[in-house]
Design a protein around this motif. Structure first.
Motif, PDB file in Angstrom:
ATOM      1  N   UNK A 157    -149.615 -67.577  75.258  1.00  0.00           N
ATOM      2  CA  UNK A 157    -148.998 -68.671  74.498  1.00  0.00           C
ATOM      3  C   UNK A 157    -147.513 -68.436  74.261  1.00  0.00           C
ATOM      4  N   UNK A 158    -147.059 -67.198  74.436  1.00  0.00           N
ATOM      5  CA  UNK A 158    -145.649 -66.903  74.183  1.00  0.00           C
ATOM      6  C   UNK A 158    -145.209 -65.695  74.996  1.00  0.00           C
ATOM      7  N   UNK A 159    -143.899 -65.648  75.288  1.00  0.00           N
ATOM      8  CA  UNK A 159    -143.287 -64.446  75.861  1.00  0.00           C
ATOM      9  C   UNK A 159    -141.970 -64.205  75.122  1.00  0.00           C
ATOM     10  N   UNK A 160    -142.050 -64.248  73.788  1.00  0.00           N
ATOM     11  CA  UNK A 160    -140.885 -64.013  72.943  1.00  0.00           C
ATOM     12  C   UNK A 160    -140.907 -62.577  72.439  1.00  0.00           C
ATOM     13  N   UNK A 161    -139.774 -61.871  72.554  1.00  0.00           N
ATOM     14  CA  UNK A 161    -139.650 -60.528  71.998  1.00  0.00           C
ATOM     15  C   UNK A 161    -138.410 -60.497  71.104  1.00  0.00           C
ATOM     16  N   UNK A 162    -138.342 -59.477  70.243  1.00  0.00           N
ATOM     17  CA  UNK A 162    -137.265 -59.390  69.256  1.00  0.00           C
ATOM     18  C   UNK A 162    -136.665 -57.991  69.322  1.00  0.00           C
ATOM     19  N   UNK A 163    -135.346 -57.913  69.493  1.00  0.00           N
ATOM     20  CA  UNK A 163    -134.732 -56.606  69.679  1.00  0.00           C
ATOM     21  C   UNK A 163    -133.474 -56.426  68.842  1.00  0.00           C
ATOM     22  N   UNK A 164    -133.195 -55.170  68.543  1.00  0.00           N
ATOM     23  CA  UNK A 164    -131.915 -54.750  67.985  1.00  0.00           C
ATOM     24  C   UNK A 164    -131.449 -53.562  68.811  1.00  0.00           C
ATOM     25  N   UNK A 165    -130.137 -53.389  68.916  1.00  0.00           N
ATOM     26  CA  UNK A 165    -129.614 -52.280  69.699  1.00  0.00           C
ATOM     27  C   UNK A 165    -129.295 -52.691  71.117  1.00  0.00           C
ATOM     28  N   UNK A 166    -129.875 -51.988  72.098  1.00  0.00           N
ATOM     29  CA  UNK A 166    -129.588 -52.276  73.511  1.00  0.00           C
ATOM     30  C   UNK A 166    -130.832 -52.046  74.350  1.00  0.00           C
ATOM     31  N   UNK A 167    -131.061 -52.928  75.313  1.00  0.00           N
ATOM     32  CA  UNK A 167    -132.203 -52.786  76.213  1.00  0.00           C
ATOM     33  C   UNK A 167    -131.883 -53.428  77.549  1.00  0.00           C
ATOM     34  N   UNK A 168    -132.507 -52.891  78.599  1.00  0.00           N
ATOM     35  CA  UNK A 168    -132.374 -53.438  79.946  1.00  0.00           C
ATOM     36  C   UNK A 168    -133.719 -54.036  80.334  1.00  0.00           C
ATOM     37  N   UNK A 169    -133.702 -55.283  80.849  1.00  0.00           N
ATOM     38  CA  UNK A 169    -134.928 -56.019  81.125  1.00  0.00           C
ATOM     39  C   UNK A 169    -135.053 -56.347  82.608  1.00  0.00           C
ATOM     40  N   UNK A 200    -126.986 -56.194  74.785  1.00  0.00           N
ATOM     41  CA  UNK A 200    -126.387 -55.238  73.855  1.00  0.00           C
ATOM     42  C   UNK A 200    -126.109 -55.997  72.564  1.00  0.00           C
ATOM     43  N   UNK A 201    -126.772 -55.606  71.478  1.00  0.00           N
ATOM     44  CA  UNK A 201    -126.618 -56.314  70.196  1.00  0.00           C
ATOM     45  C   UNK A 201    -126.477 -55.289  69.079  1.00  0.00           C
ATOM     46  N   UNK A 202    -125.281 -54.714  68.988  1.00  0.00           N
ATOM     47  CA  UNK A 202    -124.973 -53.727  67.962  1.00  0.00           C
ATOM     48  C   UNK A 202    -124.161 -54.388  66.847  1.00  0.00           C
ATOM     49  N   UNK A 203    -124.024 -53.715  65.699  1.00  0.00           N
ATOM     50  CA  UNK A 203    -123.278 -54.323  64.585  1.00  0.00           C
ATOM     51  C   UNK A 203    -121.835 -54.680  64.915  1.00  0.00           C
TER      52      UNK A 203
END
Length: 334
Positions: A157-169, A200-203
């Protein structure tokens, strides 16, 4: 003569089972630059085969419900013998204790709700974790980062993920063309079908780099929502107020080089590199001289940890430094 350094020996070394003699042999072998490159190639292979342990909360929850199902059901044919009613006398401030206990229980339920709804992956400073999601998509989570994946309905029903920091997909395309959406806390989200990209989602700053495929970037422009359709090689950066800017990069893979413990800088200021040390390794570096902080660095550097990377950069730039007594703060100078 057989080469004394083999993959089997190196894997044994990574596992912490090498003898003192073998460690000394490896130390001498890695003085050669080509040997160091081979060492890092084997390190990536070893890490892929030896994923860090994660608590299997799903299994624990299933066990819990199994135990509930196996317990004999209560029969209500015969009423239980009446128990004498006890009167509870609450005097003084006892009611405050009861209220406090109730609040703690409720707060605990609120805090654990996320762990029930999501599989949560977290990395500490200097750690990298490789994940394969239930839909087959692959994620590499950089240091000091978090990824939340829904436990129920993900891939259906969904493919939503939630991240903080940095990740490679590296996102798997589904037969029904279901969207994969990466949500961040920086007022933007990335919508994809099947592609490879880095978030990349840093402060201090945020960016999205697209390696392959096509993504749609949704973000807040002031009080209104806006979107950018990204093509391979596009680099979108966000400043502190959230304004987006787009430019092309000839080597988008450089932004994911950290997956192999390689750090690529393209005219990065020393101040920005110091921010990387703090974000990824928890190491605070001060540069009192603003002119020095604005100097730029370019090049590719391979290092296993913060100490090694810092020593390489300091030696190459010819800069001096001093440490605080607790070793947690470094001051950089000419």
């Amino acid at each position: 003569m057989k080469d004394p350094i083999s993959k089997e020996l190196i894997f044994n070394y990574f596992s912490g089972n090498a003898t003192a003699l073998e460690k000394d042999l490896i130390d001498r072998w890695t003085t050669d630059s080509q040997a160091r490159e081979q060492l890092f190639i084997w390190l990536v292979e070893w890490e892929n085969q030896n994923i860090q342990y994660n608590a299997n909360v799903d299994l624990a929850i299933n066990r819990h419900f199994t135990r509930m199902d196996e317990q004999p059901a209560k029969t209500w044919d015969e009423p239980a013998a009446a128990q004498p009613m006890r009167r509870l006398h609450v005097q003084g401030k006892s009611w405050l204790i009861a209220a406090a206990v109730t609040l703690l229980v409720l707060a605990g339920g609120w805090l654990t709700r996320d762990h029930l709804r999501y599989e949560i992956y977290t990395t500490g400073f200097g750690q990298i974790e490789r994940l394969t999601l239930p839909d087959g998509s692959k994620v590499v989570l950089n240091a000091n980062s978090t990824l939340r994946v829904p436990r129920f309905g993900f891939g259906k029903t969904t493919r939503d993920v939630y991240m903080t920091g940095e990740a490679d997909f590296a996102i798997t395309h589904t037969a029904n063309h279901q969207k994969f959406i990466v949500h961040t806390e920086k007022n933007f989200e990335v919508e994809v079908l099947g592609t490879e990209f880095n978030v990349y989602a840093r402060p201090r700053r945020s960016r999205v780099v697209l390696n392959k495929g096509k993504v749609k970037l949704h973000y807040l422009k002031g009080s209104e929502s806006d979107q950018i359709v990204m093509r391979p090689g596009d680099l979108v950066t966000f400043d502190a107020p959230g304004h987006a800017s787009v430019r092309k990069t000839t080597n988008p893979a450089n932004y994911s080089a950290w997956k192999a413990h390689r750090f690529v800088f393209e005219n990065e200021s020393l101040r920005e590199i110091c921010d990387l040390f703090e974000d990824n390794f928890g190491l605070k570096i001060q540069i009192p001289d603003s002119t020095l902080a604005a100097q730029t660095v370019s090049g590719s550097f391979t290092a296993l940890n913060a100490e090694e990377l810092f020593e390489i950069l300091a030696d190459d730039s010819g800069l001096s430094y001093s440490r605080s007594e607790d070793g947690k703060v470094i001051t950089l100078d000419y």
